[in-house]
Design a protein around this motif. Structure first.
Motif, PDB file in Angstrom:
ATOM      1  N   GLU A 123      -6.137 -62.069 -30.365  1.00  0.00           N
ATOM      2  CA  GLU A 123      -5.351 -60.838 -30.499  1.00  0.00           C
ATOM      3  C   GLU A 123      -6.201 -59.719 -31.094  1.00  0.00           C
ATOM      4  O   GLU A 123      -6.191 -58.588 -30.608  1.00  0.00           O
ATOM      5  N   THR A 124      -6.938 -60.037 -32.128  1.00  0.00           N
ATOM      6  CA  THR A 124      -7.788 -59.045 -32.773  1.00  0.00           C
ATOM      7  C   THR A 124      -8.913 -58.600 -31.855  1.00  0.00           C
ATOM      8  O   THR A 124      -9.178 -57.404 -31.710  1.00  0.00           O
ATOM      9  N   VAL A 125      -9.571 -59.545 -31.213  1.00  0.00           N
ATOM     10  CA  VAL A 125     -10.698 -59.220 -30.340  1.00  0.00           C
ATOM     11  C   VAL A 125     -10.227 -58.410 -29.139  1.00  0.00           C
ATOM     12  O   VAL A 125     -10.840 -57.395 -28.783  1.00  0.00           O
ATOM     13  N   ASP A 126      -9.133 -58.807 -28.511  1.00  0.00           N
ATOM     14  CA  ASP A 126      -8.621 -58.086 -27.352  1.00  0.00           C
ATOM     15  C   ASP A 126      -8.191 -56.671 -27.727  1.00  0.00           C
ATOM     16  O   ASP A 126      -8.434 -55.716 -26.980  1.00  0.00           O
ATOM     17  N   ASP A 127      -7.566 -56.523 -28.874  1.00  0.00           N
ATOM     18  CA  ASP A 127      -7.145 -55.203 -29.331  1.00  0.00           C
ATOM     19  C   ASP A 127      -8.353 -54.310 -29.611  1.00  0.00           C
ATOM     20  O   ASP A 127      -8.341 -53.114 -29.312  1.00  0.00           O
ATOM     21  N   THR A 128      -9.411 -54.883 -30.164  1.00  0.00           N
ATOM     22  CA  THR A 128     -10.628 -54.118 -30.427  1.00  0.00           C
ATOM     23  C   THR A 128     -11.286 -53.667 -29.132  1.00  0.00           C
ATOM     24  O   THR A 128     -11.701 -52.507 -29.004  1.00  0.00           O
ATOM     25  N   VAL A 129     -11.382 -54.549 -28.160  1.00  0.00           N
ATOM     26  CA  VAL A 129     -11.975 -54.191 -26.868  1.00  0.00           C
ATOM     27  C   VAL A 129     -11.153 -53.100 -26.193  1.00  0.00           C
ATOM     28  O   VAL A 129     -11.704 -52.144 -25.636  1.00  0.00           O
ATOM     29  N   PHE A 130      -9.843 -53.206 -26.243  1.00  0.00           N
ATOM     30  CA  PHE A 130      -8.976 -52.183 -25.663  1.00  0.00           C
ATOM     31  C   PHE A 130      -9.187 -50.836 -26.351  1.00  0.00           C
ATOM     32  O   PHE A 130      -9.281 -49.798 -25.689  1.00  0.00           O
ATOM     33  N   ALA A 131      -9.264 -50.832 -27.682  1.00  0.00           N
ATOM     34  CA  ALA A 131      -9.460 -49.582 -28.424  1.00  0.00           C
ATOM     35  C   ALA A 131     -10.813 -48.956 -28.096  1.00  0.00           C
ATOM     36  O   ALA A 131     -10.915 -47.734 -27.952  1.00  0.00           O
ATOM     37  N   LEU A 132     -11.854 -49.774 -27.967  1.00  0.00           N
ATOM     38  CA  LEU A 132     -13.158 -49.229 -27.596  1.00  0.00           C
ATOM     39  C   LEU A 132     -13.140 -48.630 -26.195  1.00  0.00           C
ATOM     40  O   LEU A 132     -13.732 -47.576 -25.945  1.00  0.00           O
ATOM     41  N   GLY A 133     -12.457 -49.284 -25.272  1.00  0.00           N
ATOM     42  CA  GLY A 133     -12.321 -48.745 -23.920  1.00  0.00           C
ATOM     43  C   GLY A 133     -11.576 -47.424 -23.915  1.00  0.00           C
ATOM     44  O   GLY A 133     -11.975 -46.473 -23.221  1.00  0.00           O
TER      45      GLY A 133
ATOM     46  N   TRP B 147     -13.816 -39.968 -24.827  1.00  0.00           N
ATOM     47  CA  TRP B 147     -15.101 -39.283 -24.911  1.00  0.00           C
ATOM     48  C   TRP B 147     -15.497 -38.694 -23.556  1.00  0.00           C
ATOM     49  O   TRP B 147     -15.938 -37.551 -23.469  1.00  0.00           O
ATOM     50  N   LEU B 148     -15.328 -39.479 -22.491  1.00  0.00           N
ATOM     51  CA  LEU B 148     -15.664 -38.985 -21.150  1.00  0.00           C
ATOM     52  C   LEU B 148     -14.775 -37.808 -20.751  1.00  0.00           C
ATOM     53  O   LEU B 148     -15.242 -36.839 -20.145  1.00  0.00           O
ATOM     54  N   THR B 149     -13.502 -37.874 -21.094  1.00  0.00           N
ATOM     55  CA  THR B 149     -12.582 -36.783 -20.769  1.00  0.00           C
ATOM     56  C   THR B 149     -12.949 -35.513 -21.517  1.00  0.00           C
ATOM     57  O   THR B 149     -12.975 -34.423 -20.935  1.00  0.00           O
TER      58      THR B 149
ATOM     59  N   ARG C 132     -15.857 -34.694 -22.690  1.00  0.00           N
ATOM     60  CA  ARG C 132     -17.129 -34.205 -22.159  1.00  0.00           C
ATOM     61  C   ARG C 132     -16.912 -33.481 -20.834  1.00  0.00           C
ATOM     62  O   ARG C 132     -17.513 -32.424 -20.585  1.00  0.00           O
ATOM     63  N   GLN C 133     -16.030 -34.006 -19.996  1.00  0.00           N
ATOM     64  CA  GLN C 133     -15.748 -33.379 -18.702  1.00  0.00           C
ATOM     65  C   GLN C 133     -15.038 -32.044 -18.898  1.00  0.00           C
ATOM     66  O   GLN C 133     -15.289 -31.091 -18.167  1.00  0.00           O
ATOM     67  N   ASN C 134     -14.152 -31.959 -19.876  1.00  0.00           N
ATOM     68  CA  ASN C 134     -13.434 -30.703 -20.138  1.00  0.00           C
ATOM     69  C   ASN C 134     -14.387 -29.608 -20.588  1.00  0.00           C
ATOM     70  O   ASN C 134     -14.202 -28.447 -20.234  1.00  0.00           O
ATOM     71  N   ARG C 135     -15.401 -29.943 -21.376  1.00  0.00           N
ATOM     72  CA  ARG C 135     -16.357 -28.929 -21.809  1.00  0.00           C
ATOM     73  C   ARG C 135     -17.120 -28.360 -20.622  1.00  0.00           C
ATOM     74  O   ARG C 135     -17.372 -27.174 -20.555  1.00  0.00           O
ATOM     75  N   ARG C 136     -17.498 -29.211 -19.675  1.00  0.00           N
ATOM     76  CA  ARG C 136     -18.217 -28.740 -18.492  1.00  0.00           C
ATOM     77  C   ARG C 136     -17.320 -27.861 -17.628  1.00  0.00           C
ATOM     78  O   ARG C 136     -17.777 -26.885 -17.060  1.00  0.00           O
ATOM     79  N   ALA C 137     -16.051 -28.203 -17.518  1.00  0.00           N
ATOM     80  CA  ALA C 137     -15.128 -27.413 -16.698  1.00  0.00           C
ATOM     81  C   ALA C 137     -14.926 -26.031 -17.295  1.00  0.00           C
ATOM     82  O   ALA C 137     -14.845 -25.038 -16.573  1.00  0.00           O
ATOM     83  N   GLU C 138     -14.857 -25.941 -18.622  1.00  0.00           N
ATOM     84  CA  GLU C 138     -14.674 -24.641 -19.264  1.00  0.00           C
ATOM     85  C   GLU C 138     -15.877 -23.745 -19.051  1.00  0.00           C
ATOM     86  O   GLU C 138     -15.736 -22.538 -18.892  1.00  0.00           O
ATOM     87  N   GLU C 139     -17.064 -24.295 -19.026  1.00  0.00           N
ATOM     88  CA  GLU C 139     -18.258 -23.488 -18.802  1.00  0.00           C
ATOM     89  C   GLU C 139     -18.226 -22.867 -17.412  1.00  0.00           C
ATOM     90  O   GLU C 139     -18.592 -21.719 -17.231  1.00  0.00           O
ATOM     91  N   GLY C 140     -17.766 -23.601 -16.427  1.00  0.00           N
ATOM     92  CA  GLY C 140     -17.683 -23.078 -15.070  1.00  0.00           C
ATOM     93  C   GLY C 140     -16.604 -22.020 -14.922  1.00  0.00           C
ATOM     94  O   GLY C 140     -16.732 -21.083 -14.138  1.00  0.00           O
ATOM     95  N   GLU C 141     -15.525 -22.145 -15.656  1.00  0.00           N
ATOM     96  CA  GLU C 141     -14.444 -21.177 -15.575  1.00  0.00           C
ATOM     97  C   GLU C 141     -14.812 -19.840 -16.205  1.00  0.00           C
ATOM     98  O   GLU C 141     -14.241 -18.815 -15.878  1.00  0.00           O
ATOM     99  N   ARG C 142     -15.776 -19.825 -17.068  1.00  0.00           N
ATOM    100  CA  ARG C 142     -16.167 -18.576 -17.751  1.00  0.00           C
ATOM    101  C   ARG C 142     -17.183 -17.766 -16.934  1.00  0.00           C
ATOM    102  O   ARG C 142     -17.476 -16.645 -17.280  1.00  0.00           O
TER     103      ARG C 142
END
Length: 77
Positions: free
Chosen positions: A42-52, A58-60, A62-72
């Motif tokens: 239970e602990t290990v699975d919950d940790t893996v899920f939280a890391l995912g 983080w990816l989202t 990072r993608q939002n920062r790139r989109a804002e640069e293009g919109e400006r």
């Protein structure tokens, strides 16, 4: 991640039995696998899920920062 951390005190394990067998010279891998099979999954699975979920956040962000640069950028030079 907090959920994974708070699983540890909620789980009960026979620590006295583990310590007794460790003193007798049994390998620790047996106890780690036994802990995982009984209560640790239970602990290990919950940790893996939280890391995912953290990596997806983080990816989202990072993608939002790139989109804002293009919109400006001006559409017409």
């Amino acid at each position: 991640m907090l959920s994974a951390v708070f699983w540890v005190p909620r789980l009960s394990a026979p620590w006295d039995l583990f310590l007794k067998y460790l003193k007798e010279g049994h390998p620790i891998g047996i106890f780690i696998m036994g802990w995982y099979r009984t209560v640790g999954f239970e602990t290990v699975d919950d940790t893996v899920f939280a890391l995912g979920q953290g990596m997806l956040l983080w990816l989202t962000l990072r993608q939002n920062r790139r989109a804002e640069e293009g919109e400006r950028q001006p559409l017409l030079a």
